[in-house]
Design a protein around this motif. Structure first.
Motif, PDB file in Angstrom:
ATOM      1  N   HIS A   1       0.702  -1.054   0.032  1.00  0.00           N
ATOM      2  CA  HIS A   1      -0.048  -0.101   0.070  1.00  0.00           C
ATOM      3  C   HIS A   1       0.872   1.132   0.080  1.00  0.00           C
ATOM      4  O   HIS A   1       0.543   2.235  -0.612  1.00  0.00           O
ATOM      5  CB  HIS A   1      -1.015   0.146   1.277  1.00  0.00           C
ATOM      6  CG  HIS A   1      -1.830   1.116   1.355  1.00  0.00           C
ATOM      7  ND1 HIS A   1      -3.041   1.069   0.415  1.00  0.00           N
ATOM      8  CD2 HIS A   1      -1.985   2.380   1.837  1.00  0.00           C
ATOM      9  CE1 HIS A   1      -3.742   2.069   0.453  1.00  0.00           C
ATOM     10  NE2 HIS A   1      -3.348   3.072   1.430  1.00  0.00           N
TER      11      HIS A   1
ATOM     12  N   MET B   1       1.707  11.966   8.521  1.00  0.00           N
ATOM     13  CA  MET B   1       0.822  11.303   9.529  1.00  0.00           C
ATOM     14  C   MET B   1       1.640  11.070  10.917  1.00  0.00           C
ATOM     15  O   MET B   1       1.109  11.597  12.053  1.00  0.00           O
ATOM     16  CB  MET B   1       0.310  10.070   9.264  1.00  0.00           C
ATOM     17  CG  MET B   1      -0.821  10.419   7.967  1.00  0.00           C
ATOM     18  SD  MET B   1      -2.787  10.480   8.776  1.00  0.00           S
ATOM     19  CE  MET B   1      -3.143  11.463   7.213  1.00  0.00           C
TER      20      MET B   1
ATOM     21  N   CYS C   1      -1.633   5.497  15.347  1.00  0.00           N
ATOM     22  CA  CYS C   1      -2.266   5.513  13.943  1.00  0.00           C
ATOM     23  C   CYS C   1      -3.537   4.708  14.022  1.00  0.00           C
ATOM     24  O   CYS C   1      -4.733   5.065  13.666  1.00  0.00           O
ATOM     25  CB  CYS C   1      -1.666   4.659  13.161  1.00  0.00           C
ATOM     26  SG  CYS C   1       0.223   5.190  12.952  1.00  0.00           S
TER      27      CYS C   1
ATOM     28  N   CYS D   1      -7.250   6.390  15.189  1.00  0.00           N
ATOM     29  CA  CYS D   1      -8.149   7.002  14.073  1.00  0.00           C
ATOM     30  C   CYS D   1      -8.538   5.933  13.115  1.00  0.00           C
ATOM     31  O   CYS D   1      -9.543   5.762  12.483  1.00  0.00           O
ATOM     32  CB  CYS D   1      -7.397   8.291  13.421  1.00  0.00           C
ATOM     33  SG  CYS D   1      -7.246   9.768  14.163  1.00  0.00           S
ATOM     34  N   HIS D   2      -7.469   5.190  12.488  1.00  0.00           N
ATOM     35  CA  HIS D   2      -7.716   4.431  11.461  1.00  0.00           C
ATOM     36  C   HIS D   2      -8.367   3.128  11.758  1.00  0.00           C
ATOM     37  O   HIS D   2      -9.243   2.575  10.848  1.00  0.00           O
ATOM     38  CB  HIS D   2      -6.224   4.123  10.595  1.00  0.00           C
ATOM     39  CG  HIS D   2      -5.799   5.179  10.087  1.00  0.00           C
ATOM     40  ND1 HIS D   2      -6.454   5.160   8.749  1.00  0.00           N
ATOM     41  CD2 HIS D   2      -4.931   6.084  10.300  1.00  0.00           C
ATOM     42  CE1 HIS D   2      -5.947   6.375   8.144  1.00  0.00           C
ATOM     43  NE2 HIS D   2      -4.941   6.870   9.036  1.00  0.00           N
TER      44      HIS D   2
ATOM     45  N   GLN E   1      -9.500   4.705   5.533  1.00  0.00           N
ATOM     46  CA  GLN E   1     -10.223   6.173   5.927  1.00  0.00           C
ATOM     47  C   GLN E   1     -10.857   5.993   7.111  1.00  0.00           C
ATOM     48  O   GLN E   1     -11.919   5.152   7.208  1.00  0.00           O
ATOM     49  CB  GLN E   1     -11.383   6.268   4.583  1.00  0.00           C
ATOM     50  CG  GLN E   1     -10.722   6.581   3.300  1.00  0.00           C
ATOM     51  CD  GLN E   1     -11.824   7.305   2.420  1.00  0.00           C
ATOM     52  OE1 GLN E   1     -12.728   6.415   2.104  1.00  0.00           O
ATOM     53  NE2 GLN E   1     -11.818   8.447   2.024  1.00  0.00           N
TER      54      GLN E   1
HETATM   55  C1  HEC Z   1      -6.450  12.006  13.996  1.00  0.00           C
HETATM   56  C2  HEC Z   1      -6.664  11.179  13.192  1.00  0.00           C
HETATM   57  C3  HEC Z   1      -5.442  10.162  12.393  1.00  0.00           C
HETATM   58  C4  HEC Z   1      -4.403   9.613  12.897  1.00  0.00           C
HETATM   59  C5  HEC Z   1      -4.081   9.501  14.444  1.00  0.00           C
HETATM   60  C6  HEC Z   1      -3.657   9.066  11.841  1.00  0.00           C
HETATM   61  N1  HEC Z   1      -4.433   9.452  10.816  1.00  0.00           N
HETATM   62 FE1  HEC Z   1      -3.831   8.744   8.768  1.00  0.00          FE
HETATM   63  N2  HEC Z   1      -5.480   9.403   7.930  1.00  0.00           N
HETATM   64  C7  HEC Z   1      -6.580  10.350   8.855  1.00  0.00           C
HETATM   65  C8  HEC Z   1      -7.296  10.772   7.756  1.00  0.00           C
HETATM   66  C9  HEC Z   1      -8.692  11.772   7.979  1.00  0.00           C
HETATM   67  C10 HEC Z   1      -6.982  10.185   6.461  1.00  0.00           C
HETATM   68  C11 HEC Z   1      -7.508  10.820   5.194  1.00  0.00           C
HETATM   69  C12 HEC Z   1      -8.526   9.791   4.627  1.00  0.00           C
HETATM   70  C13 HEC Z   1      -8.984  10.162   3.598  1.00  0.00           C
HETATM   71  O1  HEC Z   1      -8.353  10.329   2.518  1.00  0.00           O
HETATM   72  O2  HEC Z   1     -10.086  10.344   3.220  1.00  0.00           O
HETATM   73  C14 HEC Z   1      -5.684   9.778   6.843  1.00  0.00           C
HETATM   74  C15 HEC Z   1      -5.195   9.110   5.713  1.00  0.00           C
HETATM   75  C16 HEC Z   1      -4.018   8.219   5.841  1.00  0.00           C
HETATM   76  C17 HEC Z   1      -3.177   7.718   4.922  1.00  0.00           C
HETATM   77  C18 HEC Z   1      -3.675   7.586   3.346  1.00  0.00           C
HETATM   78  C19 HEC Z   1      -4.374   6.398   3.027  1.00  0.00           C
HETATM   79  C20 HEC Z   1      -4.684   6.329   1.378  1.00  0.00           C
HETATM   80  O3  HEC Z   1      -4.610   5.079   1.046  1.00  0.00           O
HETATM   81  O4  HEC Z   1      -5.348   7.198   0.880  1.00  0.00           O
HETATM   82  C21 HEC Z   1      -2.278   6.951   5.263  1.00  0.00           C
HETATM   83  C22 HEC Z   1      -0.996   6.274   4.560  1.00  0.00           C
HETATM   84  C23 HEC Z   1      -2.265   7.198   6.634  1.00  0.00           C
HETATM   85  N3  HEC Z   1      -3.340   8.125   6.934  1.00  0.00           N
HETATM   86  C24 HEC Z   1      -1.231   6.917   7.631  1.00  0.00           C
HETATM   87  C25 HEC Z   1      -1.210   7.139   8.633  1.00  0.00           C
HETATM   88  C26 HEC Z   1      -0.320   6.322   9.818  1.00  0.00           C
HETATM   89  C27 HEC Z   1       0.932   5.856   9.535  1.00  0.00           C
HETATM   90  C28 HEC Z   1      -0.501   7.008  11.075  1.00  0.00           C
HETATM   91  C29 HEC Z   1       0.033   6.848  12.489  1.00  0.00           C
HETATM   92  C30 HEC Z   1       1.417   7.343  12.394  1.00  0.00           C
HETATM   93  C31 HEC Z   1      -1.926   7.540  10.946  1.00  0.00           C
HETATM   94  N4  HEC Z   1      -2.430   7.750   9.658  1.00  0.00           N
HETATM   95  C32 HEC Z   1      -2.645   8.531  12.047  1.00  0.00           C
HETATM   96  C33 HEC Z   1      -6.493  10.585  10.065  1.00  0.00           C
HETATM   97  C34 HEC Z   1      -5.471  10.118  11.047  1.00  0.00           C
END
Ligand code: HEC
Ligand code: HEC
Length: 149
Positions: A84, A105, A132, A135-136, A141
């Motif tokens: 991914h 992120m 991570c 939220c995830h 998403q």
């Molecule tokens: C506060 C909430 C939050 C946290 C904590 C968070 N994320 Fe996210 N992440 C999001 C949001 C909101 C999106 C956007 C989703 C969308 O495009 O609709 C996202 C999108 C992503 C994407 C893009 C995925 C794609 O295929 O489009 C990745 C990669 C990602 N996050 C990795 C991480 C990682 C690794 C961590 C931990 C280090 C993390 N995120 C922590 C909220 C969060």
């Protein structure tokens, strides 16, 4: 009656499909992690930046810990496999946008944990923390609403 059986069969098929997708992600991750483990054998406890080629943020981690973060912290939290974010077997390559998103992120998580949460008074935890998974929760998403009950 027949309809109920059909619906439950379809439902079981759907669940089985989801399960086999999850199983194949796990099998693929295991294959990649085993291959990398062989390549870095003996160097697992050295700093990731010495063992790997393109470490911009995980400089304080050992190579072993970086791989654990890849497996559990990143892949499992988002419900995805290694590809991914990576071009398979070209782990230093930054071509996939998702890899750079992951770096940003991680920076966001750091700001939340080190700056924003400590500014909120009256929380229960001594060190309130998000990661991570917060939220995830196994999805690319994060949800914006509660699942229907
Ligand atoms: C506060 C909430 C939050 C946290 C904590 C968070 N994320 Fe996210 N992440 C999001 C949001 C909101 C999106 C956007 C989703 C969308 O495009 O609709 C996202 C999108 C992503 C994407 C893009 C995925 C794609 O295929 O489009 C990745 C990669 C990602 N996050 C990795 C991480 C990682 C690794 C961590 C931990 C280090 C993390 N995120 C922590 C909220 C969060
Ligand atoms: C959500 C995105 C994401 C997923 C999923 C992910 N990685 Fe990574 N990976 C990264 C990022 C970002 C870095 C760079 C870390 C840095 O700059 O410090 C990285 C770095 C690496 C490196 C170091 C490469 C080098 O030479 O610099 C290896 C090896 C690696 N990942 C393997 C894996 C494996 C194996 C998996 C699956 C088990 C995986 N990754 C899953 C985002 C991801």
């Amino acid at each position: 009656m027949r309809l109920a059986i059909l619906v439950s069969l379809l439902f079981a098929a759907h669940a089985a499909q989801a399960q086999s997708a999850a199983d194949s992600i796990e099998a693929e991750k295991r294959m990649y992690l085993e291959a990398i483990a062989k390549q870095i054998a003996g160097n697992e406890n050295k700093p990731a930046a010495e063992v790997f080629k393109n470490i911009k943020m995980m400089k304080d981690n050992t190579a072993r810990r970086l791989l654990n973060i890849m497996n559990f912290g990143f892949s499992r939290s988002l419900g995805v496999g290694c590809t991914h974010c990576h071009v398979a077997n070209d782990w230093a390559n930054d071509e996939k946008a998702t890899k750079n998103v992951a770096r940003e992120m991680a920076a966001m998580v750091q700001t939340i944990n080190q700056k924003l949460l400590p500014e909120i008074e009256g929380l229960r935890a001594k060190r309130p923390t998000v990661n991570c998974t917060t939220c995830h929760r196994g999805e690319v998403q994060p949800a914006l609403s509660m699942p229907p009950r």
